[in-house]
Design an enzyme around this catalytic site. Structure first.
Site, PDB file in Angstrom:
ATOM      1  N   GLY A  89       0.858  -1.195   0.000  1.00 48.66           N
ATOM      2  CA  GLY A  89       0.000   0.000   0.000  1.00 48.66           C
ATOM      3  C   GLY A  89       0.886   1.234   0.000  1.00 48.66           C
ATOM      4  O   GLY A  89       2.097   1.145   0.160  1.00 48.66           O
ATOM      5  N   ARG A  92       4.510   5.707   1.675  1.00 47.01           N
ATOM      6  CA  ARG A  92       5.195   7.001   1.747  1.00 47.01           C
ATOM      7  C   ARG A  92       4.718   7.944   0.639  1.00 47.01           C
ATOM      8  O   ARG A  92       5.431   8.838   0.216  1.00 47.01           O
ATOM      9  CB  ARG A  92       6.705   6.821   1.662  1.00 47.01           C
ATOM     10  N   GLY A 141       8.104   7.045   5.899  1.00 45.10           N
ATOM     11  CA  GLY A 141       7.227   7.742   4.945  1.00 45.10           C
ATOM     12  C   GLY A 141       7.945   8.811   4.142  1.00 45.10           C
ATOM     13  O   GLY A 141       7.305   9.607   3.462  1.00 45.10           O
ATOM     14  N   ASP A 268       3.595  -4.372  -7.596  1.00 45.57           N
ATOM     15  CA  ASP A 268       3.069  -3.081  -7.146  1.00 45.57           C
ATOM     16  C   ASP A 268       3.727  -1.929  -7.903  1.00 45.57           C
ATOM     17  O   ASP A 268       3.391  -0.773  -7.684  1.00 45.57           O
ATOM     18  CB  ASP A 268       3.271  -2.890  -5.640  1.00 45.57           C
ATOM     19  N   ASN A 269       4.668  -2.261  -8.789  1.00 47.22           N
ATOM     20  CA  ASN A 269       5.321  -1.218  -9.568  1.00 47.22           C
ATOM     21  C   ASN A 269       4.947  -1.278 -11.052  1.00 47.22           C
ATOM     22  O   ASN A 269       5.606  -0.677 -11.891  1.00 47.22           O
ATOM     23  CB  ASN A 269       6.843  -1.297  -9.417  1.00 47.22           C
ATOM     24  N   ASP A 278       7.753   4.875 -10.756  1.00 46.11           N
ATOM     25  CA  ASP A 278       8.415   4.504  -9.500  1.00 46.11           C
ATOM     26  C   ASP A 278       9.881   4.112  -9.722  1.00 46.11           C
ATOM     27  O   ASP A 278      10.221   2.934  -9.757  1.00 46.11           O
ATOM     28  CB  ASP A 278       7.648   3.386  -8.786  1.00 46.11           C
TER      29      ASP A 278
HETATM   30  P1  AMP Z   1       8.827   0.746  -3.554  1.00 50.99           P
HETATM   31  O1  AMP Z   1       9.964  -0.198  -3.541  1.00 50.99           O
HETATM   32  O2  AMP Z   1       9.215   2.191  -3.520  1.00 50.99           O
HETATM   33  O3  AMP Z   1       7.873   0.455  -4.653  1.00 50.99           O
HETATM   34  O4  AMP Z   1       8.051   0.528  -2.171  1.00 50.99           O
HETATM   35  C1  AMP Z   1       7.527  -0.712  -1.788  1.00 50.99           C
HETATM   36  C2  AMP Z   1       6.615  -0.527  -0.601  1.00 50.99           C
HETATM   37  O5  AMP Z   1       7.336  -0.032   0.528  1.00 50.99           O
HETATM   38  C3  AMP Z   1       5.478   0.444  -0.817  1.00 50.99           C
HETATM   39  O6  AMP Z   1       4.368  -0.025  -0.124  1.00 50.99           O
HETATM   40  C4  AMP Z   1       6.025   1.718  -0.219  1.00 50.99           C
HETATM   41  O7  AMP Z   1       5.001   2.603   0.165  1.00 50.99           O
HETATM   42  C5  AMP Z   1       6.790   1.189   0.986  1.00 50.99           C
HETATM   43  N1  AMP Z   1       7.884   2.084   1.398  1.00 50.99           N
HETATM   44  C6  AMP Z   1       9.066   2.288   0.766  1.00 50.99           C
HETATM   45  N2  AMP Z   1       9.820   3.184   1.436  1.00 50.99           N
HETATM   46  C7  AMP Z   1       9.115   3.556   2.534  1.00 50.99           C
HETATM   47  C8  AMP Z   1       9.357   4.454   3.630  1.00 50.99           C
HETATM   48  N3  AMP Z   1      10.483   5.154   3.731  1.00 50.99           N
HETATM   49  N4  AMP Z   1       8.394   4.565   4.570  1.00 50.99           N
HETATM   50  C9  AMP Z   1       7.250   3.875   4.479  1.00 50.99           C
HETATM   51  N5  AMP Z   1       6.972   3.009   3.489  1.00 50.99           N
HETATM   52  C10 AMP Z   1       7.881   2.850   2.524  1.00 50.99           C
HETATM   53 MG    MG Z   2       6.448   1.204  -5.617  1.00 55.70          MG
END
Ligand code: AMP
Ligand code: MG
Length: 483
Positions: A89, A92, A141, A268-269, A278
């Site tokens: 979900g 951030r 976040g 999710d990407n 992303d």
């Molecule tokens: P991502 O690899 O950027 O696609 O992130 C994968 C998941 O991790 C998603 O649900 C993001 O919202 C969560 N996420 C990544 N970095 C953070 C962060 N610094 N704080 C909170 N959630 C994060």
């Molecule tokens: Mg992502």
């Protein structure tokens, strides 16, 4: 000035209801320093008229734009490196606003659109680094400033190369000190706003299936079909799936032609429009290296350069699995089987476009694709990915430039002869583009890791943003040159 009269708010996601997203608030940042404002993107949604102060109010403090319901953290699950994670979900980021493209933006959007979407298309403003949400899982976040700069660069370069991509709209430094395992810490913070054709991910559907809620899968299909694949008849889930398969095949092909490695092709990407978004640990390929990986944590090379089509295909099988809750298996399988043919067709088209020549039919186009890859392979590290396309842009008319240029001596031998033969068969596509000053330069605009890294110390140590802005300006020239 506030938003322009051309600005057309159209919040659609909120209508799905509380089971698909949660109202959230942005963090209250100690500072909001405007670092990057993309007016070329802003004009496409009527936001170019905002003053800097208004811009910061909307994209640093997240005062809602007119007609918007307020920030919504989207709910989704996903496979990360093939492991299912039901705790994802927006952790951030959030969906900040939705709006229609202005008519001025249409011509360009049509060029990269992958569907028969009626104009104007719907666009999301999505954030990264805007604070914690119910889905932050102990994370802060936040986004590092360097991470924000990297997303700005990746999106600009991909756009210039004709890859369907989200655009970075805004980058605002937020004055916090972040701790990160993969950056020297403490490190500076930022909030990014991106403009994208949908943040509805494969994982959005997976979540509905995981909850065993066919009604939610159906609601999502109808929502995404109507907004993003309106050429598909209502209720035809497998045709909707086929449209996502085709768009995703096109995206994978364009990454490959661009020499781009996304790095994290989790479900999710990847979204329903086949638009790339992303950008975390992405890299561009220096030269022909199928095993080239971007993310240091991708130890098995699951998302290596040449495995990207397979990764996208695998993700599509998971989307198909979720759709099985509301559709027959057989037509879904047929749709999925369309991936391979679509990918190879799109790969031929993408290489033709990068080389600036016109199609000459499937067989000749395939010969050119094969010969180009063979030459890149044979050229090894000496023949970098990007320069080949720069040197031979539009084919025959570039002969003197290519042979007399810095890589002239590499252009000989059997693989080169086959490439030249296949290339010269093809008619040039708008050869007047050779007159652009970008093509007169001996070296192309690249985006290799050393250059990306070289931009950062100027910002980190001296707050000198000019190398970043200069790089973005040169990328914009490339985009103009190739239009
Ligand atoms: P991502 O690899 O950027 O696609 O992130 C994968 C998941 O991790 C998603 O649900 C993001 O919202 C969560 N996420 C990544 N970095 C953070 C962060 N610094 N704080 C909170 N959630 C994060
Ligand atoms: Mg992502």
């Amino acid at each position: 000035m506030p938003v322009s009269p051309a600005h057309l708010p159209d919040p659609q996601f909120v209508a799905l209801g509380s089971e698909f997203g949660d109202p959230v608030q942005a963090a209250d940042f100690p500072q909001t320093l405007l670092r990057f404002r993309n007016d070329g993107a802003a004009v496409t949604v009527g936001l170019d008229t905002l003053t800097d102060a208004e811009w910061i109010a909307h994209f640093g403090r997240f005062e809602p734009l007119p007609g918007q319901p307020g920030p919504i953290a989207m709910r989704y699950h996903g496979h990360q490196f093939r492991h299912y994670n039901p705790d994802l979900g927006d952790g951030r980021g959030f969906l900040a606003a939705q709006m229609r493209e202005t008519s001025r933006a249409q011509a360009e959007s049509d060029r990269v659109a992958n569907d028969s979407a009626p104009r104007p298309r719907l666009l999301d403003l999505g954030t990264k680094g805007s604070g914690t949400t119910p889905w932050s899982r102990g994370g802060d976040g936040r986004l590092t400033l360097k991470g924000g700069v990297r997303e700005v660069l990746a999106a600009a370069m991909l756009e210039a190369q004709g890859v369907p991509t989200s655009r970075a709209l805004s980058l605002i430094e937020t004055g916090e000190a972040l701790e990160r395992g993969d950056e020297p810490s403490p490190t500076r913070s930022a909030v990014l706003v991106r403009l994208s054709h949908s943040h509805i991910r494969f994982g959005t559907f997976q979540r509905a299936a995981y909850l065993n809620r066919p009604d939610m899968v159906e609601t999502l299909v109808e929502h995404a079909r109507g907004l993003y694949h309106p050429g598909v008849a209502a209720g035809d889930t497998s045709a909707f799936y086929a449209a996502v398969v085709q768009a995703s095949a096109r995206l994978a092909a364009r990454w490959v032609a661009a020499g781009f490695v996304h790095g994290v092709l989790n479900t999710d990407n990847l979204n329903v429009t086949g638009e790339s978004f992303d950008y975390g640990p992405w890299r561009f390929l220096p030269s022909y290296q199928p095993e080239f990986t971007a993310a240091y944590f991708d130890q098995t090379g699951l998302y290596a350069f040449a495995r990207q089509p397979e990764a996208v295909f695998w993700a599509l099988t998971q989307l198909g699995g979720a759709l099985k809750l509301v559709a027959e298996a057989e037509p879904l399988t047929d749709a999925l089987n369309g991936f391979g043919p679509a990918y190879i067709r799109e790969l031929r088209a993408a290489f033709l476009e990068r080389l600036g020549v016109l199609s000459l039919g499937e067989a000749a186009d395939q010969r050119l694709l094969d010969a180009t890859l063979a030459l890149l392979k044979e050229g090894g590290e000496a023949l970098r990915w990007e320069p080949l396309f720069h040197d031979w842009f539009t084919g025959f008319a570039s002969s003197a430039r290519a042979l007399g240029g810095p890589r002239g001596k590499l252009y000989q031998g059997e693989a080169f002869d086959a490439f030249r033969f296949a290339l010269f068969e093809h008619a040039p596509d708008r050869p007047e583009r050779l007159e652009h000053p970008v093509l007169a330069r001996p070296e192309p605009e690249e985006m290799l890791i050393d250059e990306v890294e070289s931009i950062w110390p100027d910002i980190a140590d001296r707050d000198d943003w000019s190398p970043l802005y200069a790089k973005l300006e040169r990328i914009e020239q490339v985009r103009q040159a190739r239009l």
